[in-house]
Write a protein that holds these residues in place. Structure first.
Motif, PDB file in Angstrom:
ATOM      1  N   ALA A   1       0.860  -1.189   0.000  1.00 12.54           N
ATOM      2  CA  ALA A   1       0.000   0.000   0.000  1.00 12.54           C
ATOM      3  C   ALA A   1       0.893   1.234   0.000  1.00 12.54           C
ATOM      4  CB  ALA A   1      -0.921  -0.005   1.214  1.00 12.54           C
ATOM      5  N   GLU A   2       0.473   2.246  -0.726  1.00 11.26           N
ATOM      6  CA  GLU A   2       1.308   3.423  -0.901  1.00 11.26           C
ATOM      7  C   GLU A   2       0.738   4.621  -0.172  1.00 11.26           C
ATOM      8  OE1 GLU A   2       1.677   4.010  -5.063  1.00 11.26           O
ATOM      9  OE2 GLU A   2       2.727   2.109  -5.326  1.00 11.26           O
TER      10      GLU A   2
ATOM     11  N   ASP B   1       1.504   7.846   2.886  1.00 14.53           N
ATOM     12  CA  ASP B   1       1.722   7.909   4.318  1.00 14.53           C
ATOM     13  C   ASP B   1       0.924   9.090   4.842  1.00 14.53           C
ATOM     14  OD1 ASP B   1       2.699   7.361   6.795  1.00 14.53           O
ATOM     15  OD2 ASP B   1       4.519   8.562   6.512  1.00 14.53           O
ATOM     16  N   GLY B   2      -0.274   9.216   4.348  1.00 17.15           N
ATOM     17  CA  GLY B   2      -1.069  10.391   4.639  1.00 17.15           C
ATOM     18  C   GLY B   2      -1.844  10.269   5.929  1.00 17.15           C
ATOM     19  N   ALA B   3      -2.410  11.379   6.328  1.00 16.02           N
ATOM     20  CA  ALA B   3      -3.101  11.455   7.608  1.00 16.02           C
ATOM     21  C   ALA B   3      -4.353  10.595   7.634  1.00 16.02           C
ATOM     22  CB  ALA B   3      -3.460  12.914   7.890  1.00 16.02           C
ATOM     23  N   ALA B   4      -5.073  10.514   6.527  1.00 10.70           N
ATOM     24  CA  ALA B   4      -6.338   9.777   6.531  1.00 10.70           C
ATOM     25  C   ALA B   4      -6.083   8.292   6.752  1.00 10.70           C
ATOM     26  CB  ALA B   4      -7.091  10.006   5.222  1.00 10.70           C
ATOM     27  N   ALA B   5      -5.071   7.756   6.098  1.00 11.90           N
ATOM     28  CA  ALA B   5      -4.749   6.342   6.289  1.00 11.90           C
ATOM     29  C   ALA B   5      -4.224   6.098   7.698  1.00 11.90           C
ATOM     30  CB  ALA B   5      -3.725   5.890   5.244  1.00 11.90           C
ATOM     31  N   ARG B   6      -3.319   6.952   8.137  1.00 14.03           N
ATOM     32  CA  ARG B   6      -2.758   6.758   9.483  1.00 14.03           C
ATOM     33  C   ARG B   6      -3.848   6.819  10.542  1.00 14.03           C
ATOM     34  NH1 ARG B   6       1.317  10.243   8.099  1.00 14.03           N
ATOM     35  NH2 ARG B   6       0.416  11.828   9.467  1.00 14.03           N
ATOM     36  N   ALA B   7      -4.832   7.691  10.328  1.00 16.74           N
ATOM     37  CA  ALA B   7      -5.894   7.833  11.329  1.00 16.74           C
ATOM     38  C   ALA B   7      -6.674   6.533  11.508  1.00 16.74           C
ATOM     39  CB  ALA B   7      -6.850   8.963  10.925  1.00 16.74           C
ATOM     40  N   LEU B   8      -6.743   5.719  10.459  1.00 17.87           N
ATOM     41  CA  LEU B   8      -7.492   4.474  10.576  1.00 17.87           C
ATOM     42  C   LEU B   8      -6.678   3.366  11.247  1.00 17.87           C
ATOM     43  CD1 LEU B   8      -9.573   4.296   7.275  1.00 17.87           C
ATOM     44  CD2 LEU B   8     -10.247   5.119   9.532  1.00 17.87           C
TER      45      LEU B   8
END
Lengths: 510, 510
Positions: free
Chosen positions: B450-451, B453-460
């Motif tokens: 998965a590519e 390192d943004g905030a939305a992905a990290r938040a999950l």
């Protein structure tokens, strides 16, 4: 663009704005895509049953589907009970269920299971993508199906997420619900004219438009207007037209429907008991009533109801608001003073999520005089819905205060929802009615003719040993929690919760 | 005698002693019968997923099935994930699922759903009683099937409970597992003699009897002894024969199995990856290895293994106990000092329930030098199993201290299990490794390619906002809870938990 991003972009293009997620490894490409598709807001839940009820509560208010993001068969299993509630209420919902990569699935890895078998009983539409190219097309179909009032479940193998796709699919137009035939409209009009009649409203017909049409019919024919015991949303309060609740108890429901020569059913089914009881009827209407189904939940019941109103209706009298209960000033905290205080203080434009179980009838009665509000019911009867449904309702109705009337037993099924309320700073006030028992079971125990009053049976209905500390459970998840055991404490806690935005939990010892 | 009592008496006669229950109205007659059949002890749980994992943990230790008591399709849905774990581990389990009365079921009441569809994917045996007369006979069959290592699910309509029955059914004799053919035993012996070999043990073969046979084979042939990553129970510690863990990570598992010319599989399947990853193999053994399946999990693997040992085995050297880690005396609390302290202090004869996820490997390594203990693994990979499985294990192994190594993310799925630990005064010490994230997902995120390192992905994947207070969640349910953030605090908390009977929760900030 990989399949995961194509799916998420398709959801966004189709108008899906929120995804309640509890992802795992097989969903990581969808999680990664969240940053590239900011139109879909990911909201994390700590348990899949929170995600599914939140999507239910959201859509009932927002009027469009949210997505859920779930992890394989066990993830859908955890979500199942609240997907079932949405299924029974025909809430628009799109479930994205990650699965193993297509070639991995036959190998029998630990998490492998038959996702489709588990999802089937709670999905109106169920498809599994075979590859990344197909995934977006199926996602567009899922949203279109959901928008007409359905639970759509799309199983996405991991490689359908990570493989290259053809990009997002265009939104599909939503085919409306089937129109009710003219003959059915005329039959309902005839029935209404031919004897003492009751309209039973359910599904989409218990909001303002349906209630207004029913009020016109009542004015023109004298028909009684009754609503399903568990309708998805009842718009009520203030000067809105009113409908009578069909009682939960078989005996009371039979009484409520007795004496009507005609029963006209709109947007729901002919009414049946919540459970069967030895020696009691399962069908709630009188054997002497003629039953006419104007529209099922799968048809355009609202338009049909308005067509009937055009045939037999008249302009109704303006509705006088009911009186609110007096704000109690003292006395013991009990169900009566608790519900009276809530009824006295419920803010205008509130959203109520009711899972108070044995206390529900009193809450419903005492809030009838409040200003206009929407009242959400447990459509599928599966408890553990209230806290997360309120969570989703607050996301779906920003700016409106959400009140969750909750029983202590049912609160413990999905207590993790409080964390998401804190994380998202949602304006939800949870009132836990702490009677320290599965009171509904103690009540039902004798009603089903179960015998005995021994310690072993009682122990399976007693949740007071040890005492649960709901205020503590709230605080441990970041939600301000207060335990109250007298009327002034309750009123103070309610006023604080109403004045301060954000989540609050009030544990009311009754 | 009504059907419910006949079923409960049949369970008792068949040797079922415990029923983990979360009943509803349709199960009230079974609840009532609890007082007339005291041989079956009812244990209340606040959520069905607690009941099913508790039954799993119980049976792994007690060696016989517990019953669960569940409420219709949504109740089985809530139980599903942990029934799935039992299904994959072939834990003996009897699920009693109440359903609507036979004539009520077609009417579409809110709680109606297709119970059999939901239960099917996690049940080796699934039947629905048609009436009270049939219920006891099916209950006897369910227990017999379960005793041979299976999940048996019996759907009981409410009227099969309340109608008159013919009384209990006699216990059925348990047909043992199918014997492995002599040719398979000889083939395994030949394989072991014909090159560098590894035995892969799973299922029933990782307890003392299987490990002793494997040690004789190793002594006679030089074969390596490896065990499944997630085997139901590994008996280890002290001077017990040892087996090497097949690592969870695909790359490490492939390395661990590389170089063997012969792989002999016993009581399990040829090993496959937990998930698929782009560009990585799903099959974990070397393409150069010959794979011989001596016995599947559905066959009598133990007897077959002993037969092979009789052909090729030799008396093994006595096993030297491994050294325990030193008890750390200071330094920061981190995964290394946490697991070292636990390894240094783990009492003899302990039961370990491991759902520590990213911390599991270190816990496993550091407890290898402890005295004899049983180590339980997450056989089906569905998290939310640890707390309730430890609850059931404590019921199934009275007098033995139970340790639950738990991750913070997975703990929140079934946090309600703590209440049952308090209610039943069970000797369970839960150690929550609080890293405030779904660390396994952060790890898997890059592994699946998965590519971003943004905030939305990290938040999950971040569960640290707001902070969860696990000690508070424990105390609010009647379990003493302590949060520790340094080594002395941890050691003090561990020593207190070991010294005091009853449940404890230690939240270790790492």
């Amino acid at each position: 663009m990989n399949g995961a991003e194509s799916v998420l972009r398709t959801l966004a293009a189709s108008g899906v704005e929120v995804c309640f997620a509890n992802p795992g490894t097989s969903e990581m490409h969808l999680v990664a895509a969240m940053d590239r598709v900011p139109e879909v807001r990911g909201i994390l839940t700590l348990f899949e049953g929170v995600a599914s009820a939140a999507a239910d509560g959201y859509a009932r208010l927002a009027g469009k589907p949210a997505a859920t993001l779930l992890h394989l068969g066990p993830g859908f299993g955890n979500a199942f009970a609240n997907v079932h509630n949405a299924y029974k209420g025909r809430t628009p919902m799109v479930n994205l269920v990650g699965d193993h990569a297509v070639l991995h699935r036959p190998l029998g890895a630990p998490l492998t299971s038959d996702v489709e078998a588990i999802a089937g009983p709670a999905s109106h539409w169920l498809r599994s993508a075979r590859d990344a190219r197909e995934a977006a097309v199926l996602a567009a179909e899922a949203v279109a199906v959901a928008r007409s009032g359905a639970v759509a479940t799309l199983v996405l193998p991991a490689d359908a997420g990570w493989d290259e796709s053809l990009g997002p699919a265009a939104p599909l137009s939503v085919g409306g619900l089937p129109t009710v035939p003219e003959e059915a409209v005329e039959a309902a009009a005839r029935a209404l004219r031919s004897g003492k009649a009751a309209l039973l409203l359910g599904g989409s017909t218990t909001r303002e438009r349906g209630l207004a049409a029913a009020a016109r019919i009542a004015a023109g024919t004298g028909a009684a207007v009754v609503h399903d015991t568990f309708t998805p949303v009842l718009s009520r309060g203030g000067s809105r037209p009113r409908a009578r609740l069909l009682p939960y108890l078989t005996e009371l429901a039979v009484d409520a429907l007795a004496g009507f020569e005609q029963l006209i059913v709109v947007g729901t089914r002919p009414p049946v008991g919540f459970f069967a009881y030895p020696g009691k009827p399962s069908l709630l209407w009188s054997p002497d009533s003629a039953v006419t189904v104007l529209a099922t939940a799968e048809e355009d019941a609202l338009t049909a109801l308005e067509a009937v109103a055009d045939l037999v209706g008249a302009e109704p009298e303006p509705v006088e608001p009911l009186a609110r209960p007096e704000l109690p000033t003292g006395g013991a905290l009990d169900l009566m003073t608790l519900t009276a205080a809530v009824g006295a203080l419920l803010p205008d434009d509130a959203v109520v999520v009711d899972e108070a179980v044995t206390a529900s009838a009193l809450f419903q009665e005492q809030t009838g005089g409040a200003g206009e509000h929407d009242y959400l019911f447990l459509t599928g009867g599966a408890i553990g819905w209230g806290l997360p449904a309120a969570t989703g309702a607050a996301v779906g109705a920003p700016g409106r205060p959400v009140f969750n009337f909750e029983a202590d037993g049912s609160a413990m099924y999905t207590i993790q929802a409080l964390w998401t309320q804190a994380r998202e700073e949602l304006d939800v006030t949870t009132i836990v009615v702490a009677n320290r028992s599965y009171a509904i079971l103690e009540f039902e125990f004798s009603r089903v003719g179960a015998e005995g009053d021994g310690a072993a049976a009682r122990a399976l209905m007693d949740i007071g040993r040890p005492e649960l500390d709901f205020a503590g459970l709230a605080r441990a998840q970041g939600v301000p929690g207060r335990r109250v055991d007298d009327v002034p404490g309750l009123i103070d806690a309610l006023q604080e919760a109403i004045a301060e935005p954000g989540p609050h939990l009030i544990e009311a010892l009754v």
